[in-house]
Design a protein around this motif. Structure first.
Motif, PDB file in Angstrom:
ATOM      1  N   VAL A 201      32.031  29.400  22.047  1.00 37.88           N
ATOM      2  CA  VAL A 201      32.643  29.464  23.335  1.00 37.88           C
ATOM      3  C   VAL A 201      32.925  30.920  23.930  1.00 37.88           C
ATOM      4  CG1 VAL A 201      35.048  29.442  22.449  1.00 37.88           C
ATOM      5  CG2 VAL A 201      34.529  28.674  24.922  1.00 37.88           C
ATOM      6  N   THR A 202      32.560  31.049  25.254  1.00 39.74           N
ATOM      7  CA  THR A 202      32.810  32.574  25.922  1.00 39.74           C
ATOM      8  C   THR A 202      33.723  32.251  27.169  1.00 39.74           C
ATOM      9  OG1 THR A 202      30.571  33.168  25.094  1.00 39.74           O
ATOM     10  CG2 THR A 202      31.564  34.215  27.099  1.00 39.74           C
ATOM     11  N   TYR A 203      34.643  33.047  27.373  1.00 41.49           N
ATOM     12  CA  TYR A 203      35.169  33.443  28.717  1.00 41.49           C
ATOM     13  C   TYR A 203      35.197  34.750  29.142  1.00 41.49           C
ATOM     14  CZ  TYR A 203      37.275  28.528  29.032  1.00 41.49           C
ATOM     15  OH  TYR A 203      37.473  27.089  29.477  1.00 41.49           O
ATOM     16  N   ARG A 204      35.138  34.682  30.526  1.00 40.48           N
ATOM     17  CA  ARG A 204      35.290  36.099  31.129  1.00 40.48           C
ATOM     18  C   ARG A 204      36.658  35.974  31.793  1.00 40.48           C
ATOM     19  NH1 ARG A 204      34.478  38.474  36.195  1.00 40.48           N
ATOM     20  NH2 ARG A 204      33.759  40.605  36.213  1.00 40.48           N
ATOM     21  N   SER A 205      37.638  36.886  31.571  1.00 42.45           N
ATOM     22  CA  SER A 205      38.795  36.775  32.191  1.00 42.45           C
ATOM     23  C   SER A 205      39.025  38.112  32.896  1.00 42.45           C
ATOM     24  CB  SER A 205      39.779  36.697  31.060  1.00 42.45           C
ATOM     25  OG  SER A 205      41.117  36.371  31.693  1.00 42.45           O
ATOM     26  N   PRO A 206      39.554  38.234  34.056  1.00 49.52           N
ATOM     27  CA  PRO A 206      39.779  39.512  34.723  1.00 49.52           C
ATOM     28  C   PRO A 206      41.303  40.024  34.506  1.00 49.52           C
ATOM     29  CG  PRO A 206      40.715  37.355  36.176  1.00 49.52           C
ATOM     30  CD  PRO A 206      40.103  36.816  34.910  1.00 49.52           C
TER      31      PRO A 206
ATOM     32  N   THR B 236      34.538  37.316  26.438  1.00 48.22           N
ATOM     33  CA  THR B 236      35.035  37.410  24.607  1.00 48.22           C
ATOM     34  C   THR B 236      34.188  36.258  24.345  1.00 48.22           C
ATOM     35  OG1 THR B 236      37.057  38.483  24.956  1.00 48.22           O
ATOM     36  CG2 THR B 236      36.640  36.837  23.388  1.00 48.22           C
ATOM     37  N   THR B 237      33.462  36.322  23.328  1.00 48.05           N
ATOM     38  CA  THR B 237      32.923  35.186  22.793  1.00 48.05           C
ATOM     39  C   THR B 237      33.406  34.902  21.168  1.00 48.05           C
ATOM     40  OG1 THR B 237      30.784  35.584  23.683  1.00 48.05           O
ATOM     41  CG2 THR B 237      30.624  34.357  21.796  1.00 48.05           C
ATOM     42  N   VAL B 238      33.742  33.603  21.068  1.00 44.58           N
ATOM     43  CA  VAL B 238      34.354  33.240  19.730  1.00 44.58           C
ATOM     44  C   VAL B 238      33.432  32.210  19.209  1.00 44.58           C
ATOM     45  CG1 VAL B 238      36.272  32.053  18.645  1.00 44.58           C
ATOM     46  CG2 VAL B 238      36.762  33.678  20.431  1.00 44.58           C
TER      47      VAL B 238
ATOM     48  N   LEU C 113      41.000  35.718  25.100  1.00 41.87           N
ATOM     49  CA  LEU C 113      41.047  35.150  23.596  1.00 41.87           C
ATOM     50  C   LEU C 113      41.720  33.714  23.578  1.00 41.87           C
ATOM     51  CD1 LEU C 113      40.252  35.297  20.810  1.00 41.87           C
ATOM     52  CD2 LEU C 113      42.401  37.011  20.431  1.00 41.87           C
ATOM     53  N   ALA C 114      42.836  33.880  24.483  1.00 42.66           N
ATOM     54  CA  ALA C 114      43.572  32.426  24.547  1.00 42.66           C
ATOM     55  C   ALA C 114      42.787  31.265  24.975  1.00 42.66           C
ATOM     56  CB  ALA C 114      44.870  32.765  25.366  1.00 42.66           C
ATOM     57  N   LEU C 115      42.029  31.628  26.151  1.00 38.27           N
ATOM     58  CA  LEU C 115      41.344  30.647  26.745  1.00 38.27           C
ATOM     59  C   LEU C 115      40.153  30.147  25.680  1.00 38.27           C
ATOM     60  CD1 LEU C 115      40.845  32.200  30.066  1.00 38.27           C
ATOM     61  CD2 LEU C 115      41.745  29.833  29.887  1.00 38.27           C
ATOM     62  N   CYS C 116      39.584  31.126  24.998  1.00 46.79           N
ATOM     63  CA  CYS C 116      38.513  30.497  24.138  1.00 46.79           C
ATOM     64  C   CYS C 116      39.193  29.886  22.911  1.00 46.79           C
ATOM     65  CB  CYS C 116      37.999  31.782  23.142  1.00 46.79           C
ATOM     66  SG  CYS C 116      36.799  32.853  24.438  1.00 46.79           S
TER      67      CYS C 116
ATOM     68  N   MET D 118      48.045  25.778  31.775  1.00 46.76           N
ATOM     69  CA  MET D 118      49.376  26.127  31.689  1.00 46.76           C
ATOM     70  C   MET D 118      49.571  26.610  30.102  1.00 46.76           C
ATOM     71  SD  MET D 118      52.817  23.968  32.304  1.00 46.76           S
ATOM     72  CE  MET D 118      52.348  23.386  33.976  1.00 46.76           C
ATOM     73  N   LYS D 119      48.762  25.899  29.209  1.00 51.45           N
ATOM     74  CA  LYS D 119      49.088  26.454  27.891  1.00 51.45           C
ATOM     75  C   LYS D 119      48.358  27.613  27.482  1.00 51.45           C
ATOM     76  CE  LYS D 119      48.897  24.728  23.118  1.00 51.45           C
ATOM     77  NZ  LYS D 119      48.772  23.513  22.253  1.00 51.45           N
ATOM     78  N   ALA D 120      47.053  27.884  28.326  1.00 50.23           N
ATOM     79  CA  ALA D 120      46.334  29.011  28.140  1.00 50.23           C
ATOM     80  C   ALA D 120      47.175  30.125  28.519  1.00 50.23           C
ATOM     81  CB  ALA D 120      45.123  28.799  28.873  1.00 50.23           C
TER      82      ALA D 120
END
Length: 362
Positions: free
Chosen positions: A20-25, A58-60, A133-136, A155-157
């Motif tokens: 999984v990958t997320y881009r977070s600002p 981030t990619t996990v 990382l939290a989103l991943c 909310m949990k993220a």
């Protein structure tokens, strides 16, 4: 929501591996969070613009362990290279959130992160990094619990991101995010950030943030140390009350588009943050001479041009220059001509308000 409501009862699905990958600002606080209680509970509420260009991707990659163990298993790569110096902070994060993500010890993780901006340069890299990382991790939990709602996921993220870095809870969504209980804000919480719930005038849409990299080196003082120093700062209670008052004032400022009052509050907040560091024991001066020169240039230009340019600062020497979209043709040429020469090797980042994290590589 309470902390216990983020503890899962059981998972309904099983997965062996995945990616999984997320881009977070990153984000830039307008009302500053400075001072905290255990664990990652703010002493005062804060509010920030979510940024767009300054982000962590981030990619996990994860796979189930062949043998169960009572330890976390992960590798970490930063900019494509192993970065063992980052691993202790990630380990602490995983220890804090295991209660809420009990699957963490069941997998081996390879965590690979890249920043679009210099690490530890006064831009909130911990905010973008920990929120990504939290989103991943939350994406993995959603695969284990497919019935999870989007609102609960978000909310949990934010709740988990806060346990890695306080300001990270303000990077999940955008464009204005508030964190910390405040009597005047319905739904506000010390546990997670919320999208600002009240009217925001159109003048604040697409607001610009040009970041002047006065000093691209490591920060002189870590945020953790800076927050801890507030426990003994004689001005701490006055500062916490000031933050509540400024957040209350911003409700009207945002609603009617009062840029003059916005400037006063934002610049005062920035200078107060640095004043807290200068009046702590031990004390620190985080600005550089060029930081002050830039501030004076901004004040002089604002007076002569009657524009709505202003500045804010994080806990470092770099300057965030804020201005409305409709004034960019007047203000950005001034920045290029007069302010960029103060930057280290001319380094600066042109950014603006963003709307939160996105899944996938963008």
């Amino acid at each position: 929501m309470t902390e216990n409501e983020f503890i899962p009862t059981r998972y309904t699905a099983k997965i062996e591996s995945g990616t999984v990958t997320y881009r977070s600002p990153s984000n830039i606080a307008l009302v500053k969070y400075w001072g905290k209680r255990e664990i990652q509970i703010p002493e005062n509420p804060s509010i920030s613009f979510t940024l767009n260009a300054c982000a962590t991707t981030t990619t996990v990659t994860f796979r189930a362990k062949k043998n169960t163990s009572d330890s976390f298993s992960f590798d970490f790569l930063f900019e494509g290279q192993p970065k063992n110096s980052f691993k202790p902070k990630i380990l602490v994060f995983m220890q804090r959130i295991e209660k809420y993500l009990p699957f963490l010890k069941e997998y081996h993780f390879t965590i690979a992160s890249n920043n679009s901006f210099p690490h530890s340069s006064g831009i909130a890299s911990s905010a973008s990094g920990m929120s990504a990382l939290a989103l991943c991790f939350m994406d993995i939990e959603k695969r284990l619990n497919p019935n999870m709602t989007e609102s609960y996921f978000t909310m949990k993220a934010s709740f988990l991101a806060r346990l890695g870095s306080g300001s990270a809870c303000r990077s999940i969504e955008g464009d204005l995010v508030q964190w910390g209980e405040h009597q005047g804000t319905t739904g506000s919480s010390d546990l997670y950030g919320i999208k600002y719930p009240y009217k925001v005038h159109e003048v604040f849409r697409n607001y610009h943030d040009t970041i002047l990299l006065i000093d691209k080196g490591e920060k002189q003082v870590s945020s953790t140390l800076g927050h801890d120093l507030m426990h003994s700062n004689v001005y701490a209670e006055t500062r916490f009350n000031q933050a509540h008052e400024n957040l209350s004032k911003l409700k009207t400022v945002f609603a009617i588009g009062d840029l003059k009052s916005f400037i006063t509050i934002v610049e005062s907040e920035a200078l107060t943050l640095h004043a807290m560091m200068m009046t702590s024991i031990p004390y620190f001066v985080l600005m550089k001479p060029k930081t002050l020169e830039v501030i004076n240039e901004i004040w002089a230009f604002r007076e002569s041009s009657k524009s709505n340019i202003c500045f804010t600062l994080d806990a470092g020497a770099n300057v965030h220059v804020l201005y409305p979209e409709k004034e960019k043709d007047i203000i950005y040429p001034f920045i290029k001509e007069k302010l960029v020469p103060y930057c280290q090797n001319g380094a600066h980042i042109t950014d603006r308000i963003g709307f939160g994290a996105k899944k996938g590589v963008l």
